[in-house]
Enzyme design. Structure first.
Site, PDB file in Angstrom:
ATOM      1  N   ASP A 225       9.233   8.088   7.157  1.00 13.42           N
ATOM      2  CA  ASP A 225       8.232   8.448   8.238  1.00 13.42           C
ATOM      3  C   ASP A 225       8.603   9.104   9.406  1.00 13.42           C
ATOM      4  O   ASP A 225       7.971   8.890  10.653  1.00 13.42           O
ATOM      5  CB  ASP A 225       7.556   6.982   8.603  1.00 13.42           C
ATOM      6  CG  ASP A 225       6.380   6.780   7.618  1.00 13.42           C
ATOM      7  OD1 ASP A 225       5.763   7.378   6.991  1.00 13.42           O
ATOM      8  OD2 ASP A 225       6.553   5.368   7.174  1.00 13.42           O
TER       9      ASP A 225
ATOM     10  N   ASP B 116       0.932   9.604   1.894  1.00 16.19           N
ATOM     11  CA  ASP B 116       1.263   9.630   3.230  1.00 16.19           C
ATOM     12  C   ASP B 116       2.423  10.588   3.412  1.00 16.19           C
ATOM     13  O   ASP B 116       2.328  11.303   4.710  1.00 16.19           O
ATOM     14  CB  ASP B 116       1.557   8.347   3.973  1.00 16.19           C
ATOM     15  CG  ASP B 116       0.805   7.253   3.331  1.00 16.19           C
ATOM     16  OD1 ASP B 116       0.222   7.161   2.296  1.00 16.19           O
ATOM     17  OD2 ASP B 116       0.636   6.174   4.077  1.00 16.19           O
TER      18      ASP B 116
END
Length: 405
Positions: A123, A184
């Site tokens: 991330d 994601d």
């Protein structure tokens, strides 16, 4: 050159560009009243974020707030959402010139900088590019260390790439043969494209393209809805399992996941000009906008197949994300398609700006957008504000107003 001029130059080619597949440049005619609404929203958001700032421990970053109890939940810098708070502050400073917001953004960047060496997460795009990336784009004299921090972040992200699988690993697993990749992860590729442009090293670009191609091949169903999680065999790249983590079921279309795909493949087209990515983004857009379970106000249920529709909870964070993506995507398509996207986008942003979703001053713990759904299966962050809901809402309004420039 002042801050506004720098920002205008930086975003013009992204937000108001013409598709290389289109023969005419199309500029969408914005709604003046909506622009004025957004200008007021920036002022309101600045006031809200000062409330959030006052309640934030000096060593923490905001995560969420629980309206029913009045309690906050904060995070350390290694939480995947840690970059959204400083990123939102920078967007708001760019709009309001409020130096209190700028100083708070710079302070919290200091908390984040150590994450440049974090190789345990995929991330880093969310964490570092939404924060330091905004700082570089918006500061007239960005600190040289920002570039170094982003480059180290790109290196750390690249360390999770497995060429046999063709993807960046998302989550680690207790099973050593598992290789988990979530939709994601498409959002973290923008950092890699930046790194290639900043250094001339094409390896980052190649990793991003390979990851996007593998994801396009395995994550999407024939209707262009997306699975949330693909579990690959780490040794040969074969698909072991297609499932969900945050959606209603393995076969369902988790709303925010559809938004990650829409936004991610729009970025892929911007950075490569490869039409297959534009086609993919358009297909995802069609799935979203034509789905029979998309409500009239265009704010999706937390899952397009959620149990209990029409009484299922909405996810305003997914609406914010989609709204921002549709504005950019509209710049790359023909006039008719662009009009379709922008009409839907305006509906989303009007909904997000009304009292149902936009918090009144002093409410919502200082967050701006209400009614986000984080992880329904785990029953965490349910019907609460989410930092990324605010971030993409602010970004969408900035992008919309830039269309008028």
């Amino acid at each position: 050159m002042n801050l506004k001029s720098l920002f205008t130059a930086a975003v013009a080619t992204v937000f108001i560009s013409t598709s290389c597949t289109s023969s005419k440049k199309f500029r969408y005619k914005t709604d003046d009243a909506l622009v004025q609404t957004f200008n007021q929203n920036f002022v309101d958001a600045a006031a809200q974020y000062k409330i959030l700032k006052r309640n934030l421990p000096s060593d923490s970053l905001p995560k969420t707030y629980f309206p029913t109890t009045g309690k906050y939940q904060f995070s350390n810098s290694d939480w995947w959402c840690s970059g959204f708070y400083p990123g939102t502050l920078l967007y708001l400073y760019q709009q309001t010139k409020d130096t209190v917001l700028y100083k708070e953004a710079i302070r919290t960047l200091g908390l984040l900088k150590k994450e440049q060496y974090n190789k345990t997460t995929h991330d880093l795009g969310f964490m570092m590019y939404c924060s330091f990336g905004n700082a570089i784009r918006m500061d007239a004299k960005p600190k040289p260390m920002y570039k170094d921090i982003l480059l180290n972040s790109a290196k750390s992200l690249s360390s999770r790439f497995n060429p046999k699988v063709g993807c960046i690993k998302s989550w680690d697993s207790k099973n050593a043969n598992d290789y988990l990749v979530i939709i994601d992860n498409m959002m973290n590729l923008e950092l890699l494209f930046w790194a290639t442009k900043a250094t001339g090293d094409s390896s980052y670009y190649k990793i991003a393209v390979t990851h996007a191609n593998t994801t396009m091949q395995n994550h999407f169903r024939p209707d262009y809805s997306s699975y949330h999680v693909i579990n690959y065999n780490k040794d040969n790249g074969t698909v072991k399992q297609k499932k969900t983590a945050q959606g209603a079921a393995d076969s369902s279309a988790w709303a925010r996941g559809q938004g990650w795909g829409l936004y991610g493949y729009t970025v892929m087209y911007r950075e490569t000009k490869d039409k297959k990515y534009l086609d993919q983004a358009n297909h995802i857009a069609s799935f979203i906008l034509n789905h029979p379970n998309l409500p009239a106000d265009k704010i999706p249920y937390w899952d397009f197949n959620a149990p209990g529709i029409p009484n299922a909870l909405r996810d305003a964070s997914a609406g914010s994300l989609m709204a921002s993506a549709f504005i950019e995507l509209s710049a790359y398509v023909d006039k008719t398609t662009a009009g379709t996207y922008m009409v839907a986008d305006e509906a989303m942003l009007r909904s997000l700006s009304n009292d149902t979703y936009k918090a009144k001053y002093g409410a919502n713990g200082g967050f701006l957008i209400q009614h986000g759904v984080g992880h329904m299966p785990q029953k965490t962050e349910i019907d609460v504000p989410l930092t990324y809901g605010d971030y993409y809402y602010i970004e969408a309004m900035v992008r919309y107003n830039m269309l008028k420039k």
